[in-house]
Design an enzyme around this catalytic site. Sequence first.
Site, PDB file in Angstrom:
ATOM      1  N   LEU A   1      33.724  35.395  41.471  1.00  0.00           N
ATOM      2  CA  LEU A   1      34.335  34.094  41.718  1.00  0.00           C
ATOM      3  C   LEU A   1      33.969  33.599  43.103  1.00  0.00           C
ATOM      4  CD1 LEU A   1      37.949  34.881  40.408  1.00  0.00           C
ATOM      5  CD2 LEU A   1      36.001  33.978  39.107  1.00  0.00           C
ATOM      6  N   LYS A   2      33.555  32.358  43.184  1.00  0.00           N
ATOM      7  CA  LYS A   2      33.298  31.728  44.478  1.00  0.00           C
ATOM      8  C   LYS A   2      34.544  30.985  44.922  1.00  0.00           C
ATOM      9  CE  LYS A   2      29.834  29.228  43.029  1.00  0.00           C
ATOM     10  NZ  LYS A   2      29.723  29.676  41.627  1.00  0.00           N
ATOM     11  N   GLU A   3      35.006  31.261  46.130  1.00  0.00           N
ATOM     12  CA  GLU A   3      36.144  30.503  46.644  1.00  0.00           C
ATOM     13  C   GLU A   3      35.769  29.028  46.678  1.00  0.00           C
ATOM     14  OE1 GLU A   3      38.182  31.862  50.119  1.00  0.00           O
ATOM     15  OE2 GLU A   3      37.604  33.933  49.761  1.00  0.00           O
TER      16      GLU A   3
ATOM     17  N   LYS B   1      28.608  44.653  41.388  1.00  0.00           N
ATOM     18  CA  LYS B   1      29.282  43.673  42.243  1.00  0.00           C
ATOM     19  C   LYS B   1      28.734  43.718  43.663  1.00  0.00           C
ATOM     20  CE  LYS B   1      32.428  40.984  44.087  1.00  0.00           C
ATOM     21  NZ  LYS B   1      32.426  39.533  43.927  1.00  0.00           N
TER      22      LYS B   1
ATOM     23  N   PHE C   1      21.466  29.477  47.501  1.00  0.00           N
ATOM     24  CA  PHE C   1      21.684  30.325  48.680  1.00  0.00           C
ATOM     25  C   PHE C   1      20.456  30.385  49.586  1.00  0.00           C
ATOM     26  CE2 PHE C   1      25.116  31.498  45.957  1.00  0.00           C
ATOM     27  CZ  PHE C   1      26.162  31.823  46.808  1.00  0.00           C
TER      28      PHE C   1
ATOM     29  N   GLY D   1      30.515  33.746  56.070  1.00  0.00           N
ATOM     30  CA  GLY D   1      31.794  34.384  56.384  1.00  0.00           C
ATOM     31  C   GLY D   1      32.556  34.649  55.105  1.00  0.00           C
TER      32      GLY D   1
ATOM     33  N   CYS E   1      34.272  38.198  51.197  1.00  0.00           N
ATOM     34  CA  CYS E   1      33.415  39.042  50.355  1.00  0.00           C
ATOM     35  C   CYS E   1      32.152  39.526  51.045  1.00  0.00           C
ATOM     36  CB  CYS E   1      33.052  38.283  49.072  1.00  0.00           C
ATOM     37  SG  CYS E   1      34.462  37.954  48.001  1.00  0.00           S
TER      38      CYS E   1
ATOM     39  N   LYS F   1      32.370  42.050  54.258  1.00  0.00           N
ATOM     40  CA  LYS F   1      32.926  43.382  53.998  1.00  0.00           C
ATOM     41  C   LYS F   1      32.143  44.125  52.920  1.00  0.00           C
ATOM     42  CE  LYS F   1      36.589  42.407  50.562  1.00  0.00           C
ATOM     43  NZ  LYS F   1      36.047  43.297  49.515  1.00  0.00           N
TER      44      LYS F   1
END
Length: 457
Positions: free
Chosen positions: A154-156, A212, A257, A265, A268, A271
């Site tokens: 999922l993309k915020e 993932k 992208f 930032g 996801c 980290k």
Amino acid sequence: MKITIIGTGYVGLVTGACLAELGNDVFCLDVDQRKIDLLNGGGIPIHEPGLEDIVARNRAAGRLRFSTDVAASVAHGDVQFIAVGTPPDEDGSADLQYVLAAARNIGAHMQGFKVIVDKSTVPVGTADKVRAAVIEAQQGGQSEFSVVSNPEFLKEGAAVEDFMRPDRIVIGCDDTPAGRRAHDMMKTLYAPFNRNHERTYWMDVRSAEFTKYAANAMLATRISFMNELANLADCVGVDIEAVRHGIGSDPRIGHSFLYAGCGYGGSCFPKDVQALERTARAYGQDLLILRAVEQVNHRQKHVLGDKIAARFGEDLAGRHFAVWGLAFKPNTDDMREASSRVLLGELLRRGASVAVYDPVAMDEARRVLKLDFAEEPEAFARIRFAASPQDALPDADALVIVTEWKAFRSPDFAALKKLLKSPLIFDGRNLFEPSVISAAGFEYHGIGRSILTKANA
């Protein structure tokens, strides 16, 4: 189906609401009573387009409920989704304490067969740890279960759309009787998404966990690759936007992208890259490319500050800047690892003052920046939180754009020029065409577009 979602953050709340929208009976559990009270009162704790309406509609229909009752949550769901946070630990590895706590709670209360789904982003081997935690907590209980990996993609800012119209569904199951039973239940749950064509990719659990991390690492790599090329483009007189179109037209590369900017930032990419590197080190491997991806991104967050210092000098005392965009990306209020935090730190510590504006992240930014400058209250006092984009502009030595909100794409340049102290724009996301800005009488500094700035100066 009866579904339990453990955790009501981005992943958990979106997953629960969207599964309820498909007619499932969903119980959302969270240990944070304030968050549960907010959700039961009709609010939502995050900004995500479309989510509030879905939550309200399904709460009203009785398909979506929120509670802190662990025993009730375990009793409710035949499928238990673990969607809690996995923040980076001190060494960069994913902190699994919340995942394993959820597993122990399931083990302590379960009666009858359960499918336990790791929805959180977790390192390879986490399913084994979850399985061990459940068995330990059962204390001799005989209830069968299967641990499944079903990572989210999922993309915020587009999470609802991503969930309801997925390009792929990755599910990892064991080839055991319990695993095959879990396979059938997960197939039934996701059947509505596969009616047009099959979107589910079935694999073993460890491969699903790895997929993932591999996906996010690849996307982060593309961003850092373009940012590094953009920095070189500034040196050799190349327009990185022309390059982006040129290479993106190759179907083997594509356009996604490949946008140069001031660094990635969010919750996801930073980290997950670190966690994958940490996993590699645990197995005696050194992921040289990902180490470079992380280093490039860290450096890229300083590019805007460096450009401003090159233009005005290292000492910015007495200078004032307008900053548009604070969230790490548009359509969210998420400030985690946001490039704006690095930029503001540099400007304020060099003596400048700032007026900042973001369409939705103002409250979160105020909270986060207050923590960032907890030991420097004098610096924090030089931040003014503006009421609108225009309100941030008066008397600013320059406008600095950090987040590519749509609301910033087509400003009134004539009005902009009147409000700013000097007609100068630092565009950290290449929102504007240098030729258009130059024609409007502005000095323009983008990322990887210095040849056009110089040509039109």
